[in-house]
Design a protein around this motif. Structure first.
Motif, PDB file in Angstrom:
ATOM      1  N   ILE A  52      40.559 -43.215   0.346  1.00 14.69           N
ATOM      2  CA  ILE A  52      39.841 -42.426  -0.251  1.00 14.69           C
ATOM      3  C   ILE A  52      38.999 -41.595   0.428  1.00 14.69           C
ATOM      4  N   THR A  53      38.213 -41.900   1.579  1.00 11.75           N
ATOM      5  CA  THR A  53      37.083 -40.987   2.035  1.00 11.75           C
ATOM      6  C   THR A  53      37.680 -40.595   3.364  1.00 11.75           C
ATOM      7  N   TRP A  54      36.973 -41.153   4.527  1.00 11.87           N
ATOM      8  CA  TRP A  54      37.549 -40.930   6.010  1.00 11.87           C
ATOM      9  C   TRP A  54      38.429 -41.474   6.402  1.00 11.87           C
ATOM     10  N   GLY A  55      38.800 -42.501   5.797  1.00 13.42           N
ATOM     11  CA  GLY A  55      39.910 -42.863   6.574  1.00 13.42           C
ATOM     12  C   GLY A  55      41.090 -42.508   6.011  1.00 13.42           C
ATOM     13  N   SER A  56      41.302 -41.460   4.899  1.00 10.65           N
ATOM     14  CA  SER A  56      42.410 -40.732   4.428  1.00 10.65           C
ATOM     15  C   SER A  56      42.881 -39.118   5.437  1.00 10.65           C
ATOM     16  N   GLU A  57      41.347 -39.272   6.470  1.00 12.48           N
ATOM     17  CA  GLU A  57      41.684 -38.159   7.302  1.00 12.48           C
ATOM     18  C   GLU A  57      42.854 -38.420   8.953  1.00 12.48           C
ATOM     19  N   GLU A  58      43.851 -38.555   8.808  1.00 12.76           N
ATOM     20  CA  GLU A  58      44.674 -39.317   9.576  1.00 12.76           C
ATOM     21  C   GLU A  58      44.970 -38.278  10.730  1.00 12.76           C
ATOM     22  N   LEU A  59      44.853 -36.944  10.592  1.00 15.83           N
ATOM     23  CA  LEU A  59      44.838 -35.894  11.434  1.00 15.83           C
ATOM     24  C   LEU A  59      44.117 -35.440  11.248  1.00 15.83           C
ATOM     25  N   VAL A  60      43.541 -35.121  12.655  1.00 14.98           N
ATOM     26  CA  VAL A  60      42.265 -34.443  12.694  1.00 14.98           C
ATOM     27  C   VAL A  60      41.788 -33.795  14.153  1.00 14.98           C
ATOM     28  N   ASP A  62      44.011 -31.568  15.146  1.00  9.81           N
ATOM     29  CA  ASP A  62      45.122 -32.087  16.257  1.00  9.81           C
ATOM     30  C   ASP A  62      44.994 -33.591  16.699  1.00  9.81           C
ATOM     31  N   LYS A  63      44.782 -34.187  15.897  1.00  4.46           N
ATOM     32  CA  LYS A  63      44.729 -35.903  17.039  1.00  4.46           C
ATOM     33  C   LYS A  63      44.933 -36.715  16.319  1.00  4.46           C
ATOM     34  N   LEU A  64      45.583 -37.879  15.759  1.00  3.01           N
ATOM     35  CA  LEU A  64      46.094 -38.482  15.129  1.00  3.01           C
ATOM     36  C   LEU A  64      45.806 -39.800  15.472  1.00  3.01           C
ATOM     37  N   VAL A  65      44.693 -40.171  14.199  1.00  8.61           N
ATOM     38  CA  VAL A  65      44.031 -41.322  13.932  1.00  8.61           C
ATOM     39  C   VAL A  65      44.804 -42.381  13.047  1.00  8.61           C
ATOM     40  N   LEU A  66      43.939 -43.069  13.446  1.00 12.51           N
ATOM     41  CA  LEU A  66      44.818 -44.452  13.253  1.00 12.51           C
ATOM     42  C   LEU A  66      43.857 -45.403  12.273  1.00 12.51           C
ATOM     43  N   VAL A  67      43.899 -45.673  10.588  1.00 16.22           N
ATOM     44  CA  VAL A  67      42.185 -46.408  10.438  1.00 16.22           C
ATOM     45  C   VAL A  67      43.162 -48.098   9.973  1.00 16.22           C
ATOM     46  N   LEU A  68      42.809 -49.150  10.768  1.00 14.67           N
ATOM     47  CA  LEU A  68      43.118 -50.475  10.081  1.00 14.67           C
ATOM     48  C   LEU A  68      41.859 -51.605  10.118  1.00 14.67           C
ATOM     49  N   PHE A  69      42.407 -51.972   8.720  1.00 13.47           N
ATOM     50  CA  PHE A  69      40.468 -53.418   8.646  1.00 13.47           C
ATOM     51  C   PHE A  69      41.081 -54.825   8.874  1.00 13.47           C
ATOM     52  N   LEU A  70      40.531 -55.154   9.619  1.00 11.01           N
ATOM     53  CA  LEU A  70      40.176 -56.916   9.826  1.00 11.01           C
ATOM     54  C   LEU A  70      39.962 -57.591   8.970  1.00 11.01           C
TER      55      LEU A  70
END
Length: 642
Positions: A52-60, A62-70
């Motif tokens: 709900i914070t910085w991981g929700s920013e998928e488009l920054v 004009d660049k697509l960002v993918l956040v995954l948890f390991l």
């Protein structure tokens, strides 16, 4: 059987396997950067806080960002594993390997991360490893990477530690004996809290790790690998600094407050800020990319983003851009590739579209950038005039998903004439962002010339921009296809039974106006849970329920409605939930969506496949293109008719 390792070492390499995986995520999304967050399996609180914070920013930028948890596994906890399975199905952002998740196995987790990136995500430009207790400023991080001009190789950066002493005190958490690592100092390495690397490194690190026995201190071990590879970690352009309160307050104009901060959280933050003593507290520069909570004091009862008392003051003093209307970001210009008019004769001159206007203020997390002066860069402007369709079906689809488009063309999209009714099927998309942008754009131009069924506008194609895609569909229909009787919007994973759809529309005699139908939802509750994908705060939409609207999977409209939607959208700040936004427009227009003659023909959660049952439906949500193709072929089989 693999040899059991001693205390300072870890059990790697071994044949670990993923028990929760997202193997096609990068192929589907084509991210510019992939951020991996190592986290304990039981720590759902941290994962939700990031979502709900910085991981929700998928488009920054004009660049697509993918956040995954390991994460690793925890033996014997079947309840937790079932919860993780459900969480993975809901968010599709978990990676879990079958090593034991523990602090001493962080190096295993790091190398398993490198394995996953090397196998599944080489097309991304950069990877990042970020600890779960780190606040990430995505805008600054992307600005740093974009400012590198050309794509880097052998590149790793972060808070680089040089000459870090090897601890020989057996009582220390980081004790490493001489026989394990005889040198007095570690090679330079970026601190594990947050480091960024080019995507050629995972393969190299994996290869060299087979010749260097891994120690449990994961970032120091990474430095050992880098030294053996002859690669020196680079300091970022601005390594960051501690500043005093006066300097921080002077720089507030440059800060962006989190837009998701609720009114209640604001009051609690203000109360906390008023009770906090700032004297002697080191605050973090707002230009910093990563800030670890382990470097600061903070009250754990507050939300993750309240990492320091100084952060609380920032939130107190800043206005939310969603509520104040005063916090405007710098204008942003969307790129405009060369226009491709595939229906025009090559001999005819094509007027060049003017460059797109500078976009106004960015809309924030819950609204979308519409209306704007978007342009169609791949268009079929005269296709309705030429074919004179009874019905136009518009399929929103990502630019990279050629498989979905091909599947529809081979099945229900290939049915161009139903009785004496001409049907036109078109695919609408936005721009792709990624390293292969130019290559994909050329493929799209070739595909458009071959099939003449693509529409592409110059907004960035993403889930959060579905409302923009819908409104551009309305603009195209209003401009280029008013002679049709009906338009249908269909998601790419929906199976359409064309005969049943045409029969339903033909039965509407005379052709209605102000008509919209589908699987109409009444009194749909506005989601207030910030962990939910469809969360909308009160200050964005204060009512408890949305007006009636047909579900976005498939709806039908009369061709007088597109112009009315466009006009009404100029007076409503559109939210990112596209079908709910149409419901809001309908309510303002005084139009109530109509239930279809048989609402049971529109199915979101279909039962087990039955040929005779499916043959009587109009729109059925399917799992994937292969399933849709199988069902369509069986429904249209000449053997064993119902």
């Amino acid at each position: 059987m693999a040899k059991k390792t001693g205390n300072p070492h870890v059990a790697y390499p071994q044949n670990y396997r993923f028990i929760l995986d997202q193997p096609h995520k990068c192929e589907q999304q084509k991210p510019f950067m992939v951020i991996i967050v190592p986290v304990a399996p039981q720590n759902i609180e941290a994962r939700n806080a990031i979502r709900i914070t910085w991981g929700s920013e998928e488009l920054v930028r004009d660049k697509l960002v993918l956040v995954l948890f390991l994460l690793g596994s925890q033996s014997g906890n079947e309840t937790l594993q079932e919860q993780l399975q459900n969480e993975s199905e809901e968010y599709q952002d978990l990676l879990q390997s079958n090593f034991l998740d523990s602090y001493r196995n962080l190096t295993i987790k790091t190398l398993v991360m490198m394995e996953w990136l090397n196998r599944n995500c080489p097309q991304a430009s950069y990877g990042a490893k970020v600890d779960a207790d780190v606040l990430l400023n995505m805008k600054n991080l992307l600005h740093m990477l974009v400012s590198l001009k050309s794509l880097q190789r052998n590149y790793i950066t972060g808070l680089v530690l040089s000459g870090n002493t090897v601890l020989r005190d057996p009582s220390s958490k980081f004790f490493v004996p001489h026989e394990v690592y005889p040198k007095p100092r570690y090679p330079p390495y970026p601190l594990g809290m947050c480091y960024i690397f080019s995507m050629d490194l995972p393969e190299k690190i994996l290869h060299i790790s087979r010749h260097i026995k891994p120690i449990f201190i994961e970032d120091a071990y990474l430095g050992m690998c880098l030294k053996s590879l002859g690669i020196a970690p680079k300091k970022p352009p601005n390594i960051g600094q501690n500043i005093d309160l006066d300097a921080l307050l002077d720089s507030l104009i440059e800060l962006k407050c989190w837009a998701w901060l609720s009114k209640r959280q604001e009051r609690e933050t203000q109360k906390h800020a008023s009770q906090t003593r700032f004297r002697g507290v080191h605050l973090v520069s707002p230009r910093l990319v990563c800030v670890s909570s382990r470097q600061m004091s903070y009250n754990k009862s507050f939300l993750v983003f309240l990492l320091v008392p100084g952060t609380a003051l920032l939130l107190y003093l800043c206005y939310s851009p969603m509520t104040s209307g005063q916090n405007k970001k710098e204008p942003q210009i969307y790129p405009l590739p060369k226009r491709q008019n595939t229906t025009a004769s090559s001999k005819d001159p094509v007027n060049e579209e003017p460059e797109i206007d500078t976009v106004q203020e960015e809309p924030g997390l819950y609204h979308v950038a519409y209306p704007r002066k978007y342009k169609f860069i791949i268009d079929q402007p005269t296709i309705c005039e030429q074919q004179k369709p009874f019905m136009v079906i518009m399929v929103p689809v990502p630019p990279w998903d050629a498989e979905a488009r091909s599947g529809i063309r081979r099945t229900w999209g290939g049915e161009k004439l139903i009785g004496d009714k001409v049907v036109l099927v078109l695919f609408i998309m936005g721009l792709h962002s990624g390293n292969d942008q130019e290559t994909l754009q050329q493929k799209l131009q070739n595909e458009s010339q071959q099939y003449q069924d693509l529409l592409q506008s110059n907004f960035l194609d993403s889930y959060k921009n579905l409302t923009i895609k819908t409104m551009m569909m309305m603009e195209w229909l209003n401009r280029s296809c008013q002679q049709a009787f009906f338009a249908v919007k269909v998601d790419a994973d929906v199976l359409i039974n064309m005969n049943n759809l045409i029969n339903m529309l033909v039965s509407l005699n005379p052709v209605p106006t102000n008509y919209m139908t589908g699987l109409v939802w009444y009194g749909n509750v506005v989601i207030r849970n910030p962990f939910n994908k469809f969360y909308v705060p009160y200050d964005v939409y204060p009512r408890d329920t949305y007006p009636p609207y047909p579900l976005g999977m498939c709806y039908i409209i009369s061709l007088d409605l597109p112009q009315k939607f466009i006009q009404e959208s100029k007076h409503i700040k559109p939210i990112f939930i596209e079908d709910a936004h149409l419901g809001i427009c309908l309510e303002r227009l005084g139009i109530v969506p109509t239930n279809p003659p048989n609402i049971e023909q529109f199915v979101v959660t279909p039962p087990q496949y039955s040929r005779c049952y499916y043959s009587g439906l109009i729109a059925i949500l399917t799992d994937n293109t292969n399933q849709m193709t199988t069902y369509w072929k069986d429904i249209h089989s000449t053997s064993n008719p119902c």
